[in-house]
Enzyme design. Structure first.
Site: not given
Ligand code: EPU
Length: 339
Positions: A164, A238, A334
């Site tokens: 990520r 997420s 995130e």
């Protein structure tokens, strides 16, 4: 090119937060984008590119020129043996691209089905799911530099991809707008079905007869089963990254919390399931006013209607504090936060 002043951003972010952009422009070409850069410079505003807004938290108005890319195009730019190179415009929808590649008999993206957002946003966080990350098939990223309009091409190595993560979240943050992405796919299917949820789904299947289409269909159905559709229950996927910890720390935690899902990484670290930890702390299904944690997936924060970015961030802080308290791990948010 039409510059819209004081434009509401609610339709442009999947958490459906109410925020306004000082100005917003939809661009359909590199020329439009360069004109937008000049306009922003003349008006003393930073440029904020926005794809489909599926990975941002808008907790305030943006004193910026928000650039929404409407560029389109998928082009085969090379073919050597079974390997096919594609150039895809930043404004293309990611899932539509995945579907198109399968229709063309081009394989490599099937595990990445149904990820919300645009192609241009994909490299920034190195989108990944079900055991595959974008970096495995990305050749190059094409961008324009906001400060001077220069073209920039980043190779796969230049992108410094991680879980990520990419250089565009660090030294190149806020410095460029991605205009196109080059990918390398294969005409010969190579299936990746080791991810636990996929392995389970295919446990009874004859591995030799599985096709990329089977993997695509299964990923779509797993995602539909547990991840809420942002169009129905606004969310940004997420909300926290899964933490990567040293093997020894993972061993101690697993001994203390049997059942904590842990995935060993190539670099020796272990990735732990943040959803499981949040769930274990009892937060799944929590709701206050219009902000909550999805009852089916503890990693997904939801705006049930009139919640605000600040309310969501304050819930995220409470969740992170609980996890830090019980597991000694600091969760990292995130999506990109504007507050
Ligand atoms: N789990 C729980 N409680 C929950 C949800 C999950 O205990 O409420 C457990 C599951 O049983 C499973 C583990 O946690 O053992 C992991 O769950 P899941 O397979 O749903 O994956 P994840 O780690 O929560 C990551 C990505 C997703 C991606 C899936 C599949 C991150 C931050 N998230 O989620 O990506 O789709 O794996 O590869 O890495 C996104 O980035 O927005 C995203 C959705």
């Amino acid at each position: 090119m039409q510059i819209l002043r004081g434009e509401p951003l609610q339709p442009y972010n999947t958490l459906s937060f109410q925020a306004r952009a000082a100005a917003l422009v939809r661009v359909g070409s590199d020329e439009d984008l360069l004109a937008a850069f000049r306009w922003a410079a003349e008006h003393g505003l930073p440029v904020v590119p926005l794809g489909q807004g599926s990975n941002v938290v808008l907790a305030k108005d943006l004193d910026a020129l928000v650039v929404r890319q409407d560029t389109r195009g998928i082009e085969i730019i090379g073919e050597v043996d079974d390997r096919v190179s594609l150039r895809v415009a930043a404004g293309e929808n990611w899932h539509a691209l995945v579907q198109w590649t399968l229709q063309q008999g081009l394989y490599g993206l099937q595990n990445l089905a149904l990820i919300p957002g645009t192609v241009g946003a994909a490299p920034i966080q190195n989108i990944g799911a079900y055991g595959v990350e974008l970096q495995s098939c990305l050749l190059r990223v094409h961008a324009l530099v906001i400060a001077d309009g220069r073209s920039l091409t980043l190779s796969n190595a230049d992108c410094e991809f991680g879980y990520r993560d990419s250089v565009i979240k660090h030294s190149l943050r806020d410095k460029l707008v991605i205009t196109a992405v080059d990918l390398q796919l294969s005409r010969v299917p190579e299936l990746s079905i080791g991810y636990p949820a996929l392995a389970e789904a295919f446990a009874q299947a004859d591995a030799g007869s599985l096709t990329p289409r089977d993997v695509f269909n299964t990923v779509v159905s797993i995602r539909r089963g547990k991840l809420p559709d942002p169009a129905v229950e606004p969310n940004a996927g997420s909300f926290f990254k899964n933490p990567l910890v040293p093997a020894e720390q993972a061993r101690v935690l697993i001994a203390q919390f049997p059942g904590l899902p842990a995935y060993p990484q190539q670099d020796g670290r272990v990735k732990l399931a943040a959803a499981w930890m949040i769930d274990h702390c009892g937060w799944k299904g929590y709701r206050q006013d219009d902000i909550g944690i999805h009852p089916e997936h503890a990693l997904v924060l939801v705006n049930y209607g009139n919640g605000t970015g600040e309310q969501l961030l304050s819930l995220a802080s409470a969740v992170a504090a609980a996890v830090a308290d019980i597991f000694g791990i600091q969760l990292v948010i995130e999506p990109r936060v504007y507050r």
